[in-house]
Write an enzyme that holds these catalytic residues in place. Structure first.
Site, PDB file in Angstrom:
ATOM      1  N   ASP A   1       0.818  -1.217   0.000  1.00 32.20           N
ATOM      2  CA  ASP A   1       0.000   0.000   0.000  1.00 32.20           C
ATOM      3  C   ASP A   1       0.856   1.274   0.000  1.00 32.20           C
ATOM      4  O   ASP A   1       2.013   1.274   0.439  1.00 32.20           O
ATOM      5  CB  ASP A   1      -0.893   0.039   1.239  1.00 32.20           C
ATOM      6  CG  ASP A   1      -2.094  -0.898   1.113  1.00 32.20           C
ATOM      7  OD1 ASP A   1      -2.118  -1.674   0.146  1.00 32.20           O
ATOM      8  OD2 ASP A   1      -2.970  -0.855   1.997  1.00 32.20           O
ATOM      9  N   ASP A   2       0.212   2.337  -0.495  1.00 25.45           N
ATOM     10  CA  ASP A   2       0.660   3.734  -0.340  1.00 25.45           C
ATOM     11  C   ASP A   2       1.767   4.167  -1.290  1.00 25.45           C
ATOM     12  O   ASP A   2       2.211   5.316  -1.235  1.00 25.45           O
ATOM     13  CB  ASP A   2       1.120   4.022   1.093  1.00 25.45           C
ATOM     14  CG  ASP A   2       0.023   3.779   2.109  1.00 25.45           C
ATOM     15  OD1 ASP A   2      -1.164   3.806   1.723  1.00 25.45           O
ATOM     16  OD2 ASP A   2       0.357   3.556   3.295  1.00 25.45           O
TER      17      ASP A   2
ATOM     18  N   HIS B   1      -5.875   3.148  -4.654  1.00 21.15           N
ATOM     19  CA  HIS B   1      -5.848   3.401  -3.215  1.00 21.15           C
ATOM     20  C   HIS B   1      -6.264   4.862  -2.955  1.00 21.15           C
ATOM     21  O   HIS B   1      -5.826   5.454  -1.975  1.00 21.15           O
ATOM     22  CB  HIS B   1      -4.454   3.124  -2.668  1.00 21.15           C
ATOM     23  CG  HIS B   1      -4.403   2.872  -1.196  1.00 21.15           C
ATOM     24  ND1 HIS B   1      -5.306   2.057  -0.533  1.00 21.15           N
ATOM     25  CD2 HIS B   1      -3.546   3.309  -0.228  1.00 21.15           C
ATOM     26  CE1 HIS B   1      -5.011   2.013   0.747  1.00 21.15           C
ATOM     27  NE2 HIS B   1      -3.951   2.783   0.970  1.00 21.15           N
TER      28      HIS B   1
ATOM     29  N   HIS C   1      -5.620   9.733  -0.471  1.00 23.55           N
ATOM     30  CA  HIS C   1      -5.644   8.881   0.723  1.00 23.55           C
ATOM     31  C   HIS C   1      -6.555   9.419   1.834  1.00 23.55           C
ATOM     32  O   HIS C   1      -6.170   9.456   3.006  1.00 23.55           O
ATOM     33  CB  HIS C   1      -4.215   8.720   1.261  1.00 23.55           C
ATOM     34  CG  HIS C   1      -4.026   7.470   2.071  1.00 23.55           C
ATOM     35  ND1 HIS C   1      -4.279   7.419   3.431  1.00 23.55           N
ATOM     36  CD2 HIS C   1      -3.599   6.225   1.725  1.00 23.55           C
ATOM     37  CE1 HIS C   1      -4.012   6.216   3.888  1.00 23.55           C
ATOM     38  NE2 HIS C   1      -3.597   5.464   2.863  1.00 23.55           N
TER      39      HIS C   1
ATOM     40  N   HIS D   1       3.695  -2.652   3.092  1.00 26.38           N
ATOM     41  CA  HIS D   1       3.789  -1.275   2.592  1.00 26.38           C
ATOM     42  C   HIS D   1       5.127  -1.079   1.880  1.00 26.38           C
ATOM     43  O   HIS D   1       6.171  -1.563   2.345  1.00 26.38           O
ATOM     44  CB  HIS D   1       3.678  -0.272   3.738  1.00 26.38           C
ATOM     45  CG  HIS D   1       2.352  -0.293   4.431  1.00 26.38           C
ATOM     46  ND1 HIS D   1       2.044  -1.222   5.418  1.00 26.38           N
ATOM     47  CD2 HIS D   1       1.239   0.480   4.282  1.00 26.38           C
ATOM     48  CE1 HIS D   1       0.815  -1.018   5.855  1.00 26.38           C
ATOM     49  NE2 HIS D   1       0.295   0.008   5.174  1.00 26.38           N
TER      50      HIS D   1
END
Length: 728
Positions: free
Chosen positions: A97-98, A148, A152, A249
């Site tokens: 993620d991210d 995603h 955010h 991540h």
């Protein structure tokens, strides 16, 4: 009756009058483009339109039980029959993620490639826009990418319009980076599907109605806590042969432990018979990626390109701002140190330039339509305590300027008339008529104090001195514009010129108050018409001829500064353009040796940097200030700006103390920095545009009022209401 042709001509004239002048349009476009790039950068760095709120969990009674107890993948595309899907045994779907992150994502990809493993990267639009090459690499190496969101945010706080916007912008970035769309989605701040509550479930349903599969996880490595590689491996390992979606991540901080864990976790699980695959393959579903083409593809590429240009440009600007900050502080420090040294040098007991200069001098007063000022100017010279002759060169005035002087019947005052030829030729004409070897030059709107000429010529006691700069002061300082110029003049003459004097590279003898040796003028060819800044031009020529140019602080002259923005613009536009012309004309001084070498090595670079290049970049300070106040760390921005202002205030206060000026005018210094400085920037930018486009600039006459008088000068009879009569 007005003819149709005449009406059309009148209409065209009205249209032309309404058209925005280029001098406003081009700088405005430049500033708008700069602000747009800065806003775009702030947008993709989550500084603009970002929402960092995170909602705590609420009740679960509205979430279907089979969703809460089902698998980590929610397919709610069919609103009437949402499904919870699980990953089969012996299948592991690594999700990151991210990202993408320019440091850690390549290392994660390298590890996956090393062990022939694949995963799913849930990228944010902000990071994908800034690092499109990494998204492209993910797709090319067989990984899946999912949405995603762009910025955010916690979607449970957002409206449907905002959710659609987050999705579409995220897709735009992926399309521009890799040429694909994706059907996978993971909401920010999510965990297990069993944690869905009454606020998150409607969002999941809406996401499904937009055609997306939502992928939560059922195995959290908790690598964001940085517990160590052993702990990450332990938490990522499913029980027995169960399949799992593992949350990791590749961005958001130091991910070295994640990379270290992958290097051991991947081969360990492969030895246990696990396959690391993408989500759709594990579920036996069609690929999540759909190629894009046509307008959608070009729109994505245009977006990525715009972000790249903005990132590159603003990075350069940020670097430039840092350089400017260092230069500003360094220059202020240098000015304070050298001005202090100069003041101590010239004020110490017993200091002299050489033998006292007592011989008569010639004062040249070029005048063009100066009827409002010329009498004050001439009368101030008559109060001089040094022997002088005055020559007023009337440059084709149409307002009776020459007649006013002649009708004063003053001794040692002559009028030379010529057809309108410009200030340089008027001064050269005056030099030809001068009787003395030292020549003082002043403007027709300037008045001298009784001691000005005497103080101005004393440095000629040093035979090496070829020219002397006096101390020009603003007389009409009662208005706001006048007060701002007053601050500028006091700082310029008491800091800049003192610094340049000690460095031996004075850039300009002010036209309002300067003195020259006749033989020095003759050696350099007199005043030149090559530039619009003849005072800067002649000063540079003096340096290149080997003469010293110095500053006489007590030789004060009082001048009338422009009183309107339009007049100020015209004056500074001419000065800026003329200075550029003079720098270009004398550019060979950079490579010259001998007497002119010091000016070429020190003076010309300093003038180019601080009078031409630096002011052009200085608006960055204010643009970033505005941006920081609205979108950035407001407190830090205000403190930084107040710090710079404090440094300027200290320098200004010291300059005022050196000149024995009242500090009350410094009250307007903050406004000067916010308003007056911006005008000067735009003027300089316009000068650059004129120079680069090969434009020509003509002399512009400023409107004068004749309100300035010097302390100790003879009062003007015309101003006191008397008839103009001959004065013996």
């Amino acid at each position: 009756m007005t003819s149709p042709g005449r009406r059309r001509a009148q209409k065209q004239r009205r249209v032309r009058r309404r058209r925005l002048p280029m001098r406003y349009l081009l700088p405005s476009l430049f500033l708008v483009a700069l602000l747009a790039m800065l806003m775009l950068r702030g947008y993709v760095h989550s500084e603009i339109l970002a929402d960092h709120r995170v909602r705590p969990p609420v009740s679960y009674d509205q979430v279907p039980e089979h969703i809460l107890k089902g698998g980590p993948v929610i397919d709610a595309r069919d609103a009437k029959a949402p499904k919870a899907l699980s990953v089969p045994d012996k299948k592991l779907v690594l999700t990151f993620d991210d990202g993408p992150d320019p440091v850690w994502t390549p290392r994660v990809l390298d590890k996956l490639k090393e062990y022939d493993a694949h995963g799913v990267f849930f990228v944010t639009g902000t990071m994908a826009s800034r690092h499109p090459d990494l998204v492209e690499r993910m797709v090319n190496e067989g990984h899946e990418v999912g949405l995603h969101t762009f910025n955010h945010p916690d979607l449970s706080f957002q409206t449907k319009n905002r959710i659609d916007w987050e999705l579409s912008q995220n897709q735009l970035a992926i399309a521009g980076a890799a040429g694909v769309r994706t059907s996978l989605f993971r909401p920010p701040y999510s965990s297990f599907s069993s944690a869905l509550d009454n606020e998150a479930w409607p969002v999941t349903q809406y996401i499904g109605s937009r055609g997306y599969i939502t992928a939560f996880n059922n195995t959290d490595s908790e690598d964001w806590k940085r517990p160590g590689a052993d702990a990450i491996i332990k938490r990522s390992t499913p029980k027995g042969t169960q399949g799992a979606i593992v949350l990791m991540h590749d961005s958001g901080g130091d991910r070295s432990q994640t990379v270290e864990a992958l290097d051991r976790f991947l081969p360990q699980m492969q030895k246990r018979g696990y396959e690391f695959t993408v989500l759709t393959e594990a579920l036996g579903a069609p690929s999540a990626h759909t190629p894009v083409a046509g307008f959608e593809l070009w729109k994505g590429r245009a977006w990525v390109t715009a972000v790249a240009v903005s990132e590159s440009t603003t990075s350069v600007l940020v670097g430039g701002l840092a350089v400017i900050g260092v230069l500003v502080i360094g220059r202020f420090g240098l000015m304070l140190a050298l001005s202090f040294a100069h003041a101590r040098k010239v004020r110490r007991r017993g200091f002299t330039w050489g033998a006292p200069v007592t011989e008569p001098v010639t004062v040249l007063v070029p005048a063009y339509n100066e009827k409002e000022c010329i009498e004050n100017t001439v009368r101030s010279l008559m109060a001089s305590d040094h022997p002088i002759e005055v020559i007023v060169i009337d440059d084709g005035s149409s307002d009776g300027t020459a007649d006013i002087v002649e009708n004063m019947w003053l001794p040692n005052v002559r009028v030379v008339r010529q057809v309108n030829s410009g200030k340089p030729e008027a001064l050269n004409n005056g030099i030809r008529h001068a009787r003395h070897d030292i020549i003082v030059m002043m403007d027709g709107d300037t008045v001298f104090e009784p001691s000005t000429v005497r103080e101005l010529v004393q440095p000629f006691g040093d035979p090496r001195v070829g020219a002397v700069a006096g101390n020009a002061k603003v007389g009409n300082r009662d208005s706001l514009i006048g007060a701002w110029q007053h601050i500028e003049y006091v700082m310029g003459f008491n800091l800049d010129r003192r610094m340049y004097d000690l460095l031996g590279c004075m850039p300009t003898i002010p036209g309002a108050v300067g003195a020259f040796r006749r033989d020095a003028l003759e050696r350099v060819g007199g005043m030149s018409e090559d530039t619009l800044a003849e005072d800067t031009d002649i000063t540079m020529a003096m340096h290149r001829d080997g003469w010293r140019v110095v500053y006489a602080e007590k030789a004060r002259a009082w001048t009338e500064a422009p009183e309107s923005v339009q007049q100020l613009w015209s004056q500074r536009y001419r000065w800026s353009y003329g200075t550029m012309q003079a720098i270009w004309k004398h550019r060979r001084a950079l490579i010259e040796s001998g007497p002119s070498g010091r000016f070429g090595r020190v003076g010309l670079p300093l003038v180019s940097l601080f009078m031409v290049l630096f002011p052009l970049l200085a608006p960055l300070i204010d643009v970033f200030l505005l941006y920081g106040l609205v979108f950035g760390p407001t407190g830090q921005t205000v403190v930084a700006w107040l710090g710079v202002l404090a440094i300027q205030a200290v320098c200004a206060a010291y300059a005022f103390r050196l000149d024995r000026e009242r500090m009350v005018h410094l009250i307007s210094l903050p406004l000067q920095q916010l308003l007056y400085r911006q005008l000067m920037y735009v003027v300089l930018l316009q000068s650059w545009i004129t120079a680069l486009t090969g434009g020509r600039l003509r002399w512009q006459k400023l409107r004068r009022t004749g309100v300035v008088e010097a302390p100790g000068s003879i009062p003007s009879q015309r101003r006191s209401g008397d008839d103009r009569s001959p004065v013996a």
